[in-house]
Design a protein around this motif. Structure first.
Motif, PDB file in Angstrom:
ATOM      1  N   ASN A  55      17.439   7.646  32.632  1.00 16.33           N
ATOM      2  CA  ASN A  55      16.844   6.757  33.610  1.00 16.33           C
ATOM      3  C   ASN A  55      18.011   6.578  34.913  1.00 16.33           C
ATOM      4  OD1 ASN A  55      16.873   3.567  34.804  1.00 16.33           O
ATOM      5  ND2 ASN A  55      14.472   4.624  34.458  1.00 16.33           N
ATOM      6  N   THR A  58      19.058   2.592  37.514  1.00 14.40           N
ATOM      7  CA  THR A  58      18.184   1.638  36.976  1.00 14.40           C
ATOM      8  C   THR A  58      17.751   0.635  37.936  1.00 14.40           C
ATOM      9  OG1 THR A  58      18.951   2.155  34.705  1.00 14.40           O
ATOM     10  CG2 THR A  58      17.813   0.084  35.161  1.00 14.40           C
ATOM     11  N   ASP A  70       9.267   2.898  41.400  1.00  6.89           N
ATOM     12  CA  ASP A  70       9.951   3.290  39.667  1.00  6.89           C
ATOM     13  C   ASP A  70      11.293   3.979  40.135  1.00  6.89           C
ATOM     14  OD1 ASP A  70       7.861   2.358  38.443  1.00  6.89           O
ATOM     15  OD2 ASP A  70       6.816   4.434  38.754  1.00  6.89           O
ATOM     16  N   SER A  71      12.444   3.651  39.228  1.00  9.02           N
ATOM     17  CA  SER A  71      13.566   4.548  39.181  1.00  9.02           C
ATOM     18  C   SER A  71      13.325   5.801  38.917  1.00  9.02           C
ATOM     19  CB  SER A  71      14.825   3.615  38.356  1.00  9.02           C
ATOM     20  OG  SER A  71      14.700   2.536  38.917  1.00  9.02           O
ATOM     21  N   ASN A  73      13.352   9.006  36.843  1.00 11.27           N
ATOM     22  CA  ASN A  73      13.758   9.373  35.465  1.00 11.27           C
ATOM     23  C   ASN A  73      13.446  10.868  35.175  1.00 11.27           C
ATOM     24  OD1 ASN A  73      10.664   9.279  34.240  1.00 11.27           O
ATOM     25  ND2 ASN A  73      11.013   7.545  35.387  1.00 11.27           N
ATOM     26  N   SER A 291      23.367   4.295  35.668  1.00 11.38           N
ATOM     27  CA  SER A 291      22.115   5.085  35.044  1.00 11.38           C
ATOM     28  C   SER A 291      22.393   5.048  33.547  1.00 11.38           C
ATOM     29  CB  SER A 291      22.310   6.442  35.688  1.00 11.38           C
ATOM     30  OG  SER A 291      22.194   6.491  36.930  1.00 11.38           O
TER      31      SER A 291
END
Length: 316
Positions: A55, A58, A70-71, A73, A291
């Protein structure tokens, strides 16, 4: 519109966390080295399956050029196998990289030939790859709703690519180099004025093993990548205690400092579980500071060579 596209793809390049290439970075690369170079497959003592989830940044909040919240990933599945005599290595890496409006999926089988010379191994690898990139135009925010590039929906393209690798592996030293994105595949998603090229890049990995005593080893590493116009590197160190507990730290150039921990579990240490934590120290204003990455590796049964059974009629 051209300024919008330029800024958007500059953002995607930044999210990819790479100044010198377009592949995603993994902080736990030293636990799954075939991600960097499949010719490093002789480093695996056993056949294995590896799962990694990362991720990135974050709680990252993108700018106004994308409606995604959204982060970034990334996930990976790796299968690494060797022949009984360990002369041949083969496997596959599947990478899914979700960057909000852009999604990338790589299917990368690999094949390596390993030549043992005294106590060392020289390995050559070939990895044909299918790269699939999807761009979600519906998630982009256009300044002019009537812009001809505002086509909505998703567009996907798949292109072939090719990687080569060469490694020298001994009891103390590992030296490895690779050439990636040989075909320099380009993605325009059906738009003539849009061009997104995976540039050819080069990587080098070096490692040296220092034996402090029979229970403790320290391994300094360096990973360097470049596309001949820019570069990036990681400097890392891993301490292994009683061939079980692993602790380490990294510095990623112009990006972050990293801490990681891992340990083996189950009988014969078949299961390895590791975690890494990245803390951003450069360009913090355009990123979220942390992260997280998790890696699971499970060793598969390794076929054993059967000894020949001779009858009393033969003596040789």
């Amino acid at each position: 519109m051209k300024k919008l596209l330029f800024l958007f793809f500059s953002l995607l390049s930044l999210i990819n966390n790479s100044k010198a290439q377009q592949s995603p970075y993994f902080s736990t690369y030293f636990f799954n080295p075939t991600l960097i170079n499949p010719s490093l497959s002789p480093l695996y003592e056993n056949n294995n399956v590896i799962l990694v989830y990362r991720n990135q940044w974050t709680n990252y909040k993108p700018n106004n050029y994308s409606a995604s919240n959204d982060s970034p990933n990334t996930g990976i599945f790796s299968l690494n196998l060797q022949s009984r005599d360990k002369i041949l290595g083969f496997g596959i890496n599947l990478i899914s990289d979700n960057l909000g409006p852009k999604e990338v999926f790589d299917l990368s089988p690999y094949f390596s030939i390993n030549k043992k010379i005294n106590n060392s191994v020289i390995s050559f690898s070939l990895s044909p790859t299918i790269k699939t990139t999807t761009l979600n135009f519906s998630s982009l925010i256009f300044v002019d709703p009537n812009d001809p590039f505002n086509i909505g929906g998703k567009e996907s393209q798949s292109k072939p690519d090719l990687d080569f690798g060469l490694s020298f592996i001994s009891d103390k030293v590992v030296l490895s180099g690779s050439i990636n994105n040989v075909t320099q595949s380009s993605f325009n998603f059906g738009l003539n004025d849009l061009d997104n090229i995976n540039k050819m890049s080069f990587s080098f990995l070096g490692k040296y093993i220092i034996e402090i005593d029979r229970d403790l080893n320290i391994e300094p590493l360096i990973l360097f990548r470049s596309d001949l116009t820019s570069y990036t590197f990681d400097i890392s160190s891993i301490a292994t205690y009683k061939n079980n507990l692993k602790l380490g730290a990294s510095y990623r150039y112009d990006e972050a400092i990293v801490a990681f921990i891992g340990s083996n579990f189950l009988k014969n240490n078949k299961l390895f579980v590791g975690y890494s934590f990245d803390y951003v120290v450069h360009n913090v204003s355009v990123k979220a500071p942390m992260s997280h990455e998790l890696i699971l590796r499970y060793d598969l049964p390794t076929p054993q060579l059967k000894k020949p059974i001779r009858t009393p009629r033969f003596f040789f």
